[in-house]
Every structure is written in C-alpha cells, then in structure tokens.
Design a protein around this motif. Structure first.
Motif, PDB file in Angstrom:
ATOM      1  N   GLY A 138      82.078 161.591  70.860  1.00 49.41           N
ATOM      2  CA  GLY A 138      82.491 162.512  69.805  1.00 49.41           C
ATOM      3  C   GLY A 138      83.925 162.970  69.880  1.00 49.41           C
ATOM      4  N   GLN A 139      84.785 162.145  70.444  1.00 49.11           N
ATOM      5  CA  GLN A 139      86.190 162.537  70.528  1.00 49.11           C
ATOM      6  C   GLN A 139      86.852 162.488  69.163  1.00 49.11           C
ATOM      7  OE1 GLN A 139      88.367 160.559  73.632  1.00 49.11           O
ATOM      8  NE2 GLN A 139      86.950 161.238  75.210  1.00 49.11           N
ATOM      9  N   ARG A 140      87.848 163.335  68.984  1.00 45.88           N
ATOM     10  CA  ARG A 140      88.565 163.428  67.715  1.00 45.88           C
ATOM     11  C   ARG A 140      89.159 162.067  67.331  1.00 45.88           C
ATOM     12  NH1 ARG A 140      92.440 167.896  68.249  1.00 45.88           N
ATOM     13  NH2 ARG A 140      90.661 169.174  67.680  1.00 45.88           N
ATOM     14  N   LYS A 141      89.809 161.400  68.287  1.00 43.29           N
ATOM     15  CA  LYS A 141      90.359 160.065  68.068  1.00 43.29           C
ATOM     16  C   LYS A 141      89.583 159.107  68.963  1.00 43.29           C
ATOM     17  CE  LYS A 141      95.072 161.541  67.127  1.00 43.29           C
ATOM     18  NZ  LYS A 141      96.448 161.528  67.614  1.00 43.29           N
ATOM     19  N   ARG A 142      88.998 158.108  68.381  1.00 42.10           N
ATOM     20  CA  ARG A 142      88.241 157.135  69.178  1.00 42.10           C
ATOM     21  C   ARG A 142      89.226 156.277  69.971  1.00 42.10           C
ATOM     22  NH1 ARG A 142      82.635 154.621  67.930  1.00 42.10           N
ATOM     23  NH2 ARG A 142      82.467 153.257  69.717  1.00 42.10           N
ATOM     24  N   LEU A 143      89.096 156.334  71.276  1.00 43.87           N
ATOM     25  CA  LEU A 143      89.999 155.610  72.160  1.00 43.87           C
ATOM     26  C   LEU A 143      89.247 154.507  72.886  1.00 43.87           C
ATOM     27  CD1 LEU A 143      91.801 158.663  73.827  1.00 43.87           C
ATOM     28  CD2 LEU A 143      92.672 157.217  71.970  1.00 43.87           C
ATOM     29  N   PRO A 144      89.975 153.460  73.314  1.00 45.98           N
ATOM     30  CA  PRO A 144      89.330 152.461  74.161  1.00 45.98           C
ATOM     31  C   PRO A 144      88.758 153.164  75.392  1.00 45.98           C
ATOM     32  CG  PRO A 144      91.584 151.810  73.611  1.00 45.98           C
ATOM     33  CD  PRO A 144      91.388 153.202  73.114  1.00 45.98           C
ATOM     34  N   THR A 145      87.565 152.764  75.788  1.00 48.59           N
ATOM     35  CA  THR A 145      86.865 153.430  76.886  1.00 48.59           C
ATOM     36  C   THR A 145      86.436 152.411  77.925  1.00 48.59           C
ATOM     37  OG1 THR A 145      86.067 155.147  75.391  1.00 48.59           O
ATOM     38  CG2 THR A 145      84.854 154.874  77.454  1.00 48.59           C
ATOM     39  N   THR A 146      86.624 152.765  79.197  1.00 53.11           N
ATOM     40  CA  THR A 146      86.133 151.950  80.303  1.00 53.11           C
ATOM     41  C   THR A 146      85.245 152.833  81.161  1.00 53.11           C
ATOM     42  OG1 THR A 146      88.165 150.638  80.307  1.00 53.11           O
ATOM     43  CG2 THR A 146      86.754 150.478  82.261  1.00 53.11           C
ATOM     44  N   ILE A 147      84.033 152.348  81.432  1.00 52.08           N
ATOM     45  CA  ILE A 147      83.079 153.065  82.277  1.00 52.08           C
ATOM     46  C   ILE A 147      82.954 152.321  83.591  1.00 52.08           C
ATOM     47  CG2 ILE A 147      80.661 153.798  82.492  1.00 52.08           C
ATOM     48  CD1 ILE A 147      80.634 154.053  79.403  1.00 52.08           C
ATOM     49  N   ASP A 148      82.982 153.067  84.687  1.00 49.13           N
ATOM     50  CA  ASP A 148      82.869 152.436  85.999  1.00 49.13           C
ATOM     51  C   ASP A 148      81.560 151.674  86.114  1.00 49.13           C
ATOM     52  OD1 ASP A 148      84.061 152.209  88.776  1.00 49.13           O
ATOM     53  OD2 ASP A 148      82.029 152.902  89.214  1.00 49.13           O
ATOM     54  N   ASP A 149      81.628 150.515  86.750  1.00 47.87           N
ATOM     55  CA  ASP A 149      80.453 149.640  86.839  1.00 47.87           C
ATOM     56  C   ASP A 149      79.300 150.233  87.635  1.00 47.87           C
ATOM     57  OD1 ASP A 149      81.522 149.376  89.398  1.00 47.87           O
ATOM     58  OD2 ASP A 149      81.647 147.186  89.330  1.00 47.87           O
ATOM     59  N   SER A 150      79.553 151.271  88.434  1.00 53.33           N
ATOM     60  CA  SER A 150      78.463 151.895  89.196  1.00 53.33           C
ATOM     61  C   SER A 150      77.423 152.515  88.268  1.00 53.33           C
ATOM     62  CB  SER A 150      79.005 152.949  90.164  1.00 53.33           C
ATOM     63  OG  SER A 150      79.629 154.006  89.456  1.00 53.33           O
ATOM     64  N   ALA A 151      77.809 152.834  87.040  1.00 56.27           N
ATOM     65  CA  ALA A 151      76.870 153.432  86.084  1.00 56.27           C
ATOM     66  C   ALA A 151      75.732 152.471  85.755  1.00 56.27           C
ATOM     67  CB  ALA A 151      77.598 153.833  84.808  1.00 56.27           C
ATOM     68  N   GLN A 152      76.009 151.185  85.772  1.00 55.49           N
ATOM     69  CA  GLN A 152      74.989 150.198  85.397  1.00 55.49           C
ATOM     70  C   GLN A 152      73.836 150.132  86.396  1.00 55.49           C
ATOM     71  OE1 GLN A 152      77.691 146.786  84.708  1.00 55.49           O
ATOM     72  NE2 GLN A 152      76.808 146.796  82.655  1.00 55.49           N
ATOM     73  N   GLU A 153      74.041 150.672  87.585  1.00 55.33           N
ATOM     74  CA  GLU A 153      72.988 150.668  88.602  1.00 55.33           C
ATOM     75  C   GLU A 153      72.019 151.839  88.419  1.00 55.33           C
ATOM     76  OE1 GLU A 153      75.158 150.860  92.275  1.00 55.33           O
ATOM     77  OE2 GLU A 153      76.387 149.128  91.737  1.00 55.33           O
ATOM     78  N   LEU A 154      72.338 152.741  87.496  1.00 51.99           N
ATOM     79  CA  LEU A 154      71.567 153.971  87.321  1.00 51.99           C
ATOM     80  C   LEU A 154      70.645 153.887  86.115  1.00 51.99           C
ATOM     81  CD1 LEU A 154      74.568 156.429  87.790  1.00 51.99           C
ATOM     82  CD2 LEU A 154      72.932 155.691  89.542  1.00 51.99           C
ATOM     83  N   SER A 155      69.532 154.613  86.181  1.00 44.12           N
ATOM     84  CA  SER A 155      68.669 154.702  85.000  1.00 44.12           C
ATOM     85  C   SER A 155      69.139 155.828  84.082  1.00 44.12           C
ATOM     86  CB  SER A 155      67.214 154.928  85.412  1.00 44.12           C
ATOM     87  OG  SER A 155      67.099 156.112  86.165  1.00 44.12           O
ATOM     88  N   SER A 156      69.831 156.819  84.670  1.00 37.66           N
ATOM     89  CA  SER A 156      70.354 157.946  83.906  1.00 37.66           C
ATOM     90  C   SER A 156      71.647 158.423  84.561  1.00 37.66           C
ATOM     91  CB  SER A 156      69.328 159.082  83.899  1.00 37.66           C
ATOM     92  OG  SER A 156      69.787 160.165  83.136  1.00 37.66           O
ATOM     93  N   MET A 157      72.585 158.858  83.735  1.00 37.74           N
ATOM     94  CA  MET A 157      73.844 159.391  84.248  1.00 37.74           C
ATOM     95  C   MET A 157      74.166 160.676  83.497  1.00 37.74           C
ATOM     96  SD  MET A 157      76.487 156.687  82.401  1.00 37.74           S
ATOM     97  CE  MET A 157      77.988 157.376  83.049  1.00 37.74           C
ATOM     98  N   TYR A 158      75.036 161.476  84.085  1.00 30.41           N
ATOM     99  CA  TYR A 158      75.434 162.752  83.500  1.00 30.41           C
ATOM    100  C   TYR A 158      76.920 162.702  83.152  1.00 30.41           C
ATOM    101  CZ  TYR A 158      71.113 164.790  85.361  1.00 30.41           C
ATOM    102  OH  TYR A 158      69.797 165.087  85.628  1.00 30.41           O
ATOM    103  N   VAL A 159      77.258 163.147  81.939  1.00 31.12           N
ATOM    104  CA  VAL A 159      78.646 163.301  81.512  1.00 31.12           C
ATOM    105  C   VAL A 159      78.755 164.636  80.779  1.00 31.12           C
ATOM    106  CG1 VAL A 159      79.151 160.818  81.345  1.00 31.12           C
ATOM    107  CG2 VAL A 159      78.300 162.043  79.335  1.00 31.12           C
ATOM    108  N   SER A 160      79.977 165.057  80.553  1.00 27.64           N
ATOM    109  CA  SER A 160      80.172 166.303  79.816  1.00 27.64           C
ATOM    110  C   SER A 160      79.591 166.173  78.415  1.00 27.64           C
ATOM    111  CB  SER A 160      81.660 166.646  79.716  1.00 27.64           C
ATOM    112  OG  SER A 160      81.830 167.776  78.880  1.00 27.64           O
ATOM    113  N   ALA A 161      78.960 167.233  77.968  1.00 27.78           N
ATOM    114  CA  ALA A 161      78.397 167.267  76.616  1.00 27.78           C
ATOM    115  C   ALA A 161      79.399 167.824  75.605  1.00 27.78           C
ATOM    116  CB  ALA A 161      77.119 168.091  76.598  1.00 27.78           C
ATOM    117  N   GLY A 162      80.634 168.042  76.046  1.00 25.85           N
ATOM    118  CA  GLY A 162      81.665 168.467  75.106  1.00 25.85           C
ATOM    119  C   GLY A 162      82.109 169.906  75.216  1.00 25.85           C
TER     120      GLY A 162
END
Length: 160
Positions: free
Chosen positions: A110-134
C-alpha cells in the motif's frame, strides 16, 4: 481475517485482495535500540519471522527491501538483485514521502508510489511472516507467497 478498524493502506490492500492475514498490535518505542527484537518479544514470536521494510536507492532509483530483523540489509546484494551497481539507504524524508508512511511504520504494502521490491529469500522457508501493517505499533502476519505476489517482488538473498 483483519477488520476495517486498522485502516491503513496496507490493510486495505490485503482486504481488497482477500488475502488471509492477522493484525498484531504492540507497544515498543520506535527509538528503542534493537527495535526488531523488542517487537518480536512483544508479539511473542521468534525474531526470524519478523521482517523490516527498508527503502534504498539503487543507482539513484528508490527500491524496497524486506529483510529479517535478525540481520542487516546487504547493500551490494540488493544492488545486484535490483539490476544495479550501487545501493545506499534512502534519506528518511525521501522514504517517508515515497511510501506515505512514517519511519517505524513503513509497510511493503500500500505504498504511495509502487516501487520495485526485493524480499529476502529466507521468507520462502516460512509459512507465515510479519511485516509492518502501515503504522507504528501494528504488524501483519501473512504467507510470504502472498506478500511476494501483492508487491510483485523479486526474491534474493539480501541479508547479511
């Protein structure tokens, strides 16, 4: 499923896309040292599940990096993943202006300007992850595949 009460652009994206997620409020001072570990402790989750959203510049263009709070952003790896040569953390004002969020509450969603995003590959090993909700004091848990899809992210090892 989250309810409308959270009311951030990030939660609006999740609700609109009908993505399963849970909201997790917490109280930690945004100026506290070792912020990520304190948030994980406040939520009662392993720190490896908690990810921070950073805005960086790669060859002068803003980009989003999502890395576990247990590590740091590897700027050289981010530059390579983003197809550039040099990366540096963005100026706080530029990050806040671009994302529409304040430091400590920047969400990859939900960012104001959609930017290219890279997510660390360690996330793929998880069933659930936590990030800021804004906003400060609110995290969202969701499946990494949903975050990757909603942000159209690339996945690479970008942590130290």
């Amino acid at each position: 499923m989250a309810k409308k009460a959270a009311g951030t652009p990030a939660t609006a994206v999740l609700i609109s896309a009908k993505v399963a997620h849970d909201l997790h409020p917490y109280e930690v001072s945004p100026d506290a040292p070792n912020y990520g570990a304190l948030v994980a402790a406040a939520l009662g989750v392993p720190p490896a599940l908690l990810f921070k959203t950073l805005i960086a510049e790669v060859d002068g263009r803003l980009t989003v990096a999502v890395v576990p709070v247990t590590g740091e952003l590897d700027l050289k790896a981010l530059a390579a993943a983003a197809g550039g040569k040099k990366a540096a953390l963005a100026d706080r004002t530029a990050a806040e202006r671009s994302s529409g969020y304040v430091r400590g509450g920047i969400s990859p969603l939900g960012q104001r300007k959609r930017l290219p995003t890279t997510i660390d590959d360690s996330a793929q090993e998880l069933s659930s992850m936590y990030v800021s909700a804004g906003r400060r004091g609110l995290q969202v848990s969701l499946a990494p595949a949903d975050l990757i899809r909603l942000t159209d992210a690339s996945v690479a090892r970008i942590r130290t």
